[in-house]
Design an enzyme around this catalytic site. Structure first.
Site, PDB file in Angstrom:
ATOM      1  N   GLY A 124       0.810  -1.210   0.000  1.00 27.35           N
ATOM      2  CA  GLY A 124       0.000   0.000   0.000  1.00 27.35           C
ATOM      3  C   GLY A 124       0.841   1.255   0.000  1.00 27.35           C
ATOM      4  N   ASN A 162      -8.336   5.373   4.334  1.00 28.06           N
ATOM      5  CA  ASN A 162      -8.121   5.409   2.883  1.00 28.06           C
ATOM      6  C   ASN A 162      -9.239   4.662   2.173  1.00 28.06           C
ATOM      7  OD1 ASN A 162      -7.144   2.974   1.063  1.00 28.06           O
ATOM      8  ND2 ASN A 162      -6.466   2.519   3.160  1.00 28.06           N
ATOM      9  N   PHE A 179      -7.340   0.258  -4.908  1.00 25.30           N
ATOM     10  CA  PHE A 179      -6.335  -0.440  -5.738  1.00 25.30           C
ATOM     11  C   PHE A 179      -5.906   0.405  -6.944  1.00 25.30           C
ATOM     12  CE2 PHE A 179      -7.718  -5.099  -4.593  1.00 25.30           C
ATOM     13  CZ  PHE A 179      -7.219  -4.933  -3.321  1.00 25.30           C
ATOM     14  N   SER A 216      -9.272  -5.925   1.278  1.00 26.90           N
ATOM     15  CA  SER A 216      -9.435  -4.480   1.183  1.00 26.90           C
ATOM     16  C   SER A 216     -10.922  -4.150   1.218  1.00 26.90           C
ATOM     17  CB  SER A 216      -8.837  -3.946  -0.118  1.00 26.90           C
ATOM     18  OG  SER A 216      -9.217  -2.599  -0.314  1.00 26.90           O
ATOM     19  N   ASN A 267     -12.148  -1.498   0.004  1.00 28.31           N
ATOM     20  CA  ASN A 267     -12.371  -0.437  -0.981  1.00 28.31           C
ATOM     21  C   ASN A 267     -12.608  -0.920  -2.405  1.00 28.31           C
ATOM     22  OD1 ASN A 267     -11.954   1.550   1.049  1.00 28.31           O
ATOM     23  ND2 ASN A 267      -9.755   1.169   0.895  1.00 28.31           N
ATOM     24  N   THR A 268     -12.688  -2.236  -2.599  1.00 27.35           N
ATOM     25  CA  THR A 268     -13.098  -2.811  -3.879  1.00 27.35           C
ATOM     26  C   THR A 268     -14.400  -3.553  -3.626  1.00 27.35           C
ATOM     27  OG1 THR A 268     -10.847  -3.006  -4.740  1.00 27.35           O
ATOM     28  CG2 THR A 268     -12.511  -4.464  -5.697  1.00 27.35           C
ATOM     29  N   LYS A 319      -3.924 -12.301   2.877  1.00 30.95           N
ATOM     30  CA  LYS A 319      -4.120 -11.130   3.749  1.00 30.95           C
ATOM     31  C   LYS A 319      -5.590 -11.020   4.109  1.00 30.95           C
ATOM     32  CE  LYS A 319      -2.691  -6.384   4.528  1.00 30.95           C
ATOM     33  NZ  LYS A 319      -1.759  -5.330   4.093  1.00 30.95           N
ATOM     34  N   ASN A 346      -5.608  -6.403   7.596  1.00 32.49           N
ATOM     35  CA  ASN A 346      -5.793  -5.219   6.764  1.00 32.49           C
ATOM     36  C   ASN A 346      -6.478  -4.122   7.586  1.00 32.49           C
ATOM     37  OD1 ASN A 346      -6.070  -3.587   4.367  1.00 32.49           O
ATOM     38  ND2 ASN A 346      -6.234  -5.452   3.157  1.00 32.49           N
TER      39      ASN A 346
END
Length: 348
Positions: free
Chosen positions: A63, A111, A115, A178, A180-181, A220, A249
């Site tokens: 990251g 954040n 990606f 993550s 964020n996807t 992860k 994460n």
């Protein structure tokens, strides 16, 4: 003592802009032979994990250097290993800006980058231009899926990336955590996880035969897991003989920051507020794995004591990201001394 002054300048800038300037500045200092002005490297403390020999157990998490454009600068700060990415098969812009937010009062970062990266081929060009891997440095490459790839086709993206990075990586991390996807964390669920791990392990063996070298695979995971989910993931890791697991994460929780500026921003929260949650998941995971799969502990490490706590909770290695933003290069050496002492306590 230099970093607090530098940080004051960077924290006056937009967070993402400061991130880019900071990395470029480190690379400039490295090329000029001046990086030693900032660095307090971790002491030598060789450990063997995933079949790899790490010169010290302190790494930088994925990251920070998504495209692998600053590998040698990070290596010059004394990290025992570097993980770059998350990378996807095709370049993508990520989520709209602004998408990176500091919460200084809590030593935290939110954040929702999504990606953003230049694609796997660009990353490989950077890796092959770097000195660190050629000198035997341990380089992890973190892989993910493109946002436009349907979740039911996610395995295809991971396999494309694994094929491409295999021969240039010391180990490969599979990022399914993550926030964020869209729908990515669905891959942590039982059947989806089982299918993905099976496909990856099969391809790993094919690639090992083809290249004549075995490259470990790590998974992860998120900190937002209940006990049954942790147990199921541990069982899948053991069943598929995964080589490592990175815990954890960023979190979707806002406990402790909800009342602060930027605390309500969407995305993954990292830094001090995630420390206890990440350590709790790691400790439960360690109990479930019973030493069969090594753990890399990450999440909320702001000082040496935090890093040592991860070791005592069952980690073999540690990684830092947000703590590095807040504390700077001096944290690397501080973590190294604390982790070495914690490993000695455990007789390792």
């Amino acid at each position: 003592m230099l970093y607090p002054l530098i940080r004051k300048f960077f924290f006056a800038l937009d967070a993402e802009k400061a991130h880019g300037i900071g990395l470029a500045g480190m690379s400039f200092l490295e090329s000029a032979g001046l990086l030693g002005l900032l660095a307090k490297p971790a002491p030598a403390c060789p450990v063997e994990v995933m079949g790899l020999r790490f010169p010290n157990p302190v790494g930088i998490a994925a990251g920070l250097d998504k495209n692998g454009a600053h590998i040698d600068a990070l290596a010059g700060l004394g990290f025992g290993f570097i993980e770059i990415g998350t990378i996807t098969p095709r370049p993508q812009e990520g989520n709209p800006k602004p998408r990176l937010f500091r919460i200084p009062e809590a030593q935290a970062i939110v954040n929702r980058m999504g990606f953003n990266n230049a694609g796997v081929d660009a990353l490989l060009r950077n890796v092959r231009a770097a000195k660190f891997p050629k000198c035997g440095g341990i380089l992890g490459i973190n892989i993910g899926k493109n946002a436009t790839t349907p979740i039911e086709k996610a395995a295809d993206d991971y396999l494309i990336c694994l094929d491409k990075v295999y021969n240039d990586a010391s180990y490969v991390t599979v990022n399914i955590s993550s926030p964020n996807t869209k729908n990515l964390r669905e891959l942590q669920k039982d059947e989806a996880l089982d299918d993905l791990l099976a496909q990856l392990k099969s391809r790993q063996q094919q690639l090992a035969d083809r290249h004549g070298r075995y490259v470990p695979l790590a998974l992860k995971i998120a900190p937002d897991l209940d006990d049954s989910q942790i147990a199921a993931i541990a069982e899948a890791l053991r069943r598929h003989r995964f080589d490592g697991v990175i815990a954890t994460n960023t979190t979707l929780s806002r406990d402790g920051v909800e009342h602060l500026a930027n605390g309500g921003e969407a995305g993954g929260l990292s830094g001090a507020p995630v420390r206890d949650k990440a350590t709790a998941v790691q400790r439960k995971l360690a109990a479930a794995l019973a030493g069969e799969v090594p753990i890399i502990g990450v999440g909320g490490i702001l000082n040496g004591a935090d890093a040592a706590e991860k070791i005592r909770a069952g980690a073999s290695l540690v990684q830092v990201y947000s703590g590095f933003i807040y504390r700077g290069p001096e944290l690397v050496g501080e973590m190294g001394h604390a982790v070495a002492a914690a490993l000695k306590e455990k007789g390792l």
